[in-house]
Design an enzyme around this catalytic site. Structure first.
Site, short mmCIF file in Angstrom:
data_model
loop_
_atom_site.label_atom_id
_atom_site.label_comp_id
_atom_site.label_asym_id
_atom_site.label_seq_id
_atom_site.Cartn_x
_atom_site.Cartn_y
_atom_site.Cartn_z
N ASN A 212 0.85 -1.20 0.00
CA ASN A 212 0.00 0.00 0.00
C ASN A 212 0.88 1.24 0.00
O ASN A 212 2.11 1.14 0.03
CB ASN A 212 -0.96 -0.02 1.19
CG ASN A 212 -0.22 -0.07 2.51
OD1 ASN A 212 0.48 0.87 2.86
ND2 ASN A 212 -0.33 -1.17 3.23
N LYS A 290 8.60 -17.95 -9.73
CA LYS A 290 7.91 -16.83 -10.37
C LYS A 290 6.74 -17.35 -11.22
O LYS A 290 6.91 -18.25 -12.02
CB LYS A 290 8.90 -16.06 -11.24
CG LYS A 290 8.31 -14.79 -11.76
CD LYS A 290 9.30 -13.96 -12.56
CE LYS A 290 8.58 -12.84 -13.25
NZ LYS A 290 8.94 -12.72 -14.65
N PRO A 308 -3.56 -11.58 11.06
CA PRO A 308 -3.97 -11.31 12.44
C PRO A 308 -4.04 -9.80 12.66
O PRO A 308 -3.23 -9.05 12.11
CB PRO A 308 -2.84 -11.93 13.28
CG PRO A 308 -1.68 -12.07 12.35
CD PRO A 308 -2.25 -12.25 10.98
N LYS A 346 -11.98 -2.77 18.32
CA LYS A 346 -10.61 -3.26 18.53
C LYS A 346 -10.24 -3.28 20.00
O LYS A 346 -9.34 -4.02 20.39
CB LYS A 346 -9.64 -2.40 17.74
CG LYS A 346 -9.95 -2.39 16.23
CD LYS A 346 -8.72 -2.50 15.40
CE LYS A 346 -9.06 -2.40 13.92
NZ LYS A 346 -7.95 -2.84 13.08
N1 CTP Z 1 -3.93 -2.93 12.31
C1 CTP Z 1 -3.15 -3.93 12.86
N2 CTP Z 1 -3.11 -5.16 12.29
C2 CTP Z 1 -3.86 -5.45 11.21
C3 CTP Z 1 -4.68 -4.45 10.65
C4 CTP Z 1 -4.68 -3.21 11.21
O1 CTP Z 1 -2.45 -3.68 13.84
N3 CTP Z 1 -3.81 -6.65 10.69
C5 CTP Z 1 -3.99 -1.62 12.95
C6 CTP Z 1 -3.36 -0.52 12.15
O2 CTP Z 1 -2.00 -0.36 12.47
C7 CTP Z 1 -4.18 0.68 12.59
C8 CTP Z 1 -5.54 0.11 12.74
O3 CTP Z 1 -5.34 -1.26 13.04
O4 CTP Z 1 -3.78 1.18 13.83
C9 CTP Z 1 -6.30 0.33 11.47
O5 CTP Z 1 -7.25 -0.58 11.29
P1 CTP Z 1 -7.77 -0.83 9.80
O6 CTP Z 1 -7.07 -1.98 9.27
O7 CTP Z 1 -7.76 0.43 9.04
O8 CTP Z 1 -9.22 -1.12 10.12
P2 CTP Z 1 -10.02 -2.41 9.81
O9 CTP Z 1 -10.28 -3.07 11.10
O10 CTP Z 1 -9.34 -3.17 8.77
O11 CTP Z 1 -11.34 -1.79 9.31
P3 CTP Z 1 -11.70 -1.27 7.86
O12 CTP Z 1 -11.49 -2.45 6.99
O13 CTP Z 1 -13.09 -0.82 8.05
O14 CTP Z 1 -10.81 -0.13 7.52
#
Ligand code: CTP
Length: 402
Positions: A212, A290, A308, A346
């Site tokens: 990303n 590949k 996770p 969360k």
């Molecule tokens: N995060 C994490 N581990 C993951 C995914 C996210 O620690 N596997 C943490 C990111 O570092 C950030 C927050 O969770 O602090 C962001 O969550 P995000 O991934 O944006 O939200 P989602 O729960 O995926 O919800 P949505 O898909 O609605 O954005």
């Protein structure tokens, strides 16, 4: 936003003779606003650039100028000036002032105070690039560092003389932050804080991956701001372009699984900040070789499985949960509602939400606008640099932990 953090602190501000002296007026305004007292001292050359009247007005104190002044001495001896200060700041620190300091010369008020001081010194150098790079100045800077002086800047940029390079004085806000870091005397000393940062790369095959646009800048700035307040920082970063924060324990990872393992391995923490843009999914059917595009062969199908959720896992630890867990939420719509729900889901204490659907780019850009969401509701911060967001957050963290 952060109140009168420096109330009761006193700065002995030595203003050298350089074009950057005008920026010191802004520095004095910031110091005044934060409640710090200023005792201003100007060299004779400084008076060619800003007037003692402006300096006195902003400092709300008379300017000290001459070494042998009946008036000044009757009021307060020059030695006493340094005894009463918490910090000596030299801005702009000219090549001449640095040379005097490095060699212990004392032939005017500024240099005499500098040699008579018993307080730490912060220097904000400003000079032409060739002067900064001159061997004598380099030697002097090195000597001053060895003598325990701290530097803020100089920075690279266009200079008043028309040249470009290192030598431009740090911006007032940056000098102010350096002063604050000094005077707050490391409110986070003894605290262990972990910061995750950057993107993760989820491999598809040996040459391809899912990623990303996270630059890792916001996370790196947060780690820097925490280090500046004295915290012991573990910085777990994915493959990000941002420079790694000096003074932090940097742990490089690539995938979400590696990031989760590094966070697990960090052990007991006082706070954890999850600034990483972790990939929600990884490829289940990765290929060891590949993937080839062969004529007549069907396109490969990527099978995804969920990674996770590191933030949720740490937030919901039943044993050894950090006292403060902070997550980020990048939302494109209904920012406050979505981020508030995310905080609950969360189980973290605070969420820093940002609107990534707006016209102004946050991901990959230098600035950020965040909404701090806690149990007390939502607080919208103005647009500012990611560095300023980090400094604001670090102060909030130190208030929460101490
Ligand atoms: N995060 C994490 N581990 C993951 C995914 C996210 O620690 N596997 C943490 C990111 O570092 C950030 C927050 O969770 O602090 C962001 O969550 P995000 O991934 O944006 O939200 P989602 O729960 O995926 O919800 P949505 O898909 O609605 O954005």
């Amino acid at each position: 936003m952060w109140g009168a953090m420096l109330a009761g602190k006193k700065i002995l501000l030595i203003i050298g003779g350089g074009i950057a002296a005008y920026k010191v007026l802004e520095l004095m305004r910031l110091l005044g606003k934060s409640g710090a007292g200023i005792v201003p001292v100007m060299t004779k050359a400084a008076e060619e650039f800003v007037t003692p009247l402006s300096v006195s007005a902003l400092a709300e104190a008379p300017v000290r100028r001459a070494l042998f002044s009946l008036e000044d001495e009757a009021e307060m001896g020059h030695i006493q000036l340094t005894r009463d200060a918490d910090l000596v700041v030299v801005a702009p620190a000219t090549a001449d002032l640095m040379a005097k300091m490095a060699n212990g010369l004392a032939n005017d008020m500024a240099s005499t105070l500098l040699i008579a001081r018993n307080k730490p010194v912060l220097l904000a150098p400003a000079m032409n690039v060739a002067m900064w790079e001159n061997a004598a100045t380099k030697r002097n800077a090195e000597t001053l560092r060895e003598d325990g002086c701290t530097f803020v800047g100089p920075e690279e940029g266009n200079m008043a003389c028309g040249e470009f390079g290192f030598g431009r004085m740090a911006e007032p806000a940056e000098i102010f932050a350096a002063i604050e870091a000094h005077l707050l005397d490391g409110p986070l000393r003894g605290k262990r804080i972990l910061v995750t940062s950057g993107p993760t790369h989820e491999p598809i095959d040996p040459v391809r991956y899912i990623a990303n646009r996270s630059s890792g800048l916001q996370g790196a700035e947060i780690a820097r701001a925490l280090v500046a307040l004295g915290a012991e920082v573990d910085f777990v970063t994915g493959p990000a372009e941002a420079a790694r924060p000096e003074g932090a324990n940097v742990i490089e990872v690539e995938t979400a699984l590696e990031m989760a393992a590094a966070v697990e391995a960090a052990g007991q923490l006082d706070a954890a900040i999850f600034a990483a843009a972790v990939a929600d999914w990884r490829v289940a059917n990765t290929s060891d070789s590949k993937m080839k595009k062969l004529a007549g062969k069907a396109m490969p199908e990527l099978e995804l499985i969920e990674n996770p959720d590191i933030l949720a896992t740490v937030s919901q630890r039943s044993n050894g949960r950090p006292a403060l867990v902070i997550g980020f939420a990048a939302e494109t719509n209904d920012v406050i509602e979505n981020a508030t729900a995310k905080r609950k889901r969360k189980g973290c204490d605070w969420i820093l939400a940002n609107d990534v659907g707006g016209a102004r780019p946050v991901m990959g850009g230098p600035d950020n606008q965040v909404i701090l969401i806690s149990a007390n509701g939502a607080e919208t911060w103005p647009w500012m640099s990611k560095k300023q967001v980090a400094e604001g957050l670090a102060l909030r963290i130190s208030e929460a932990l101490t």
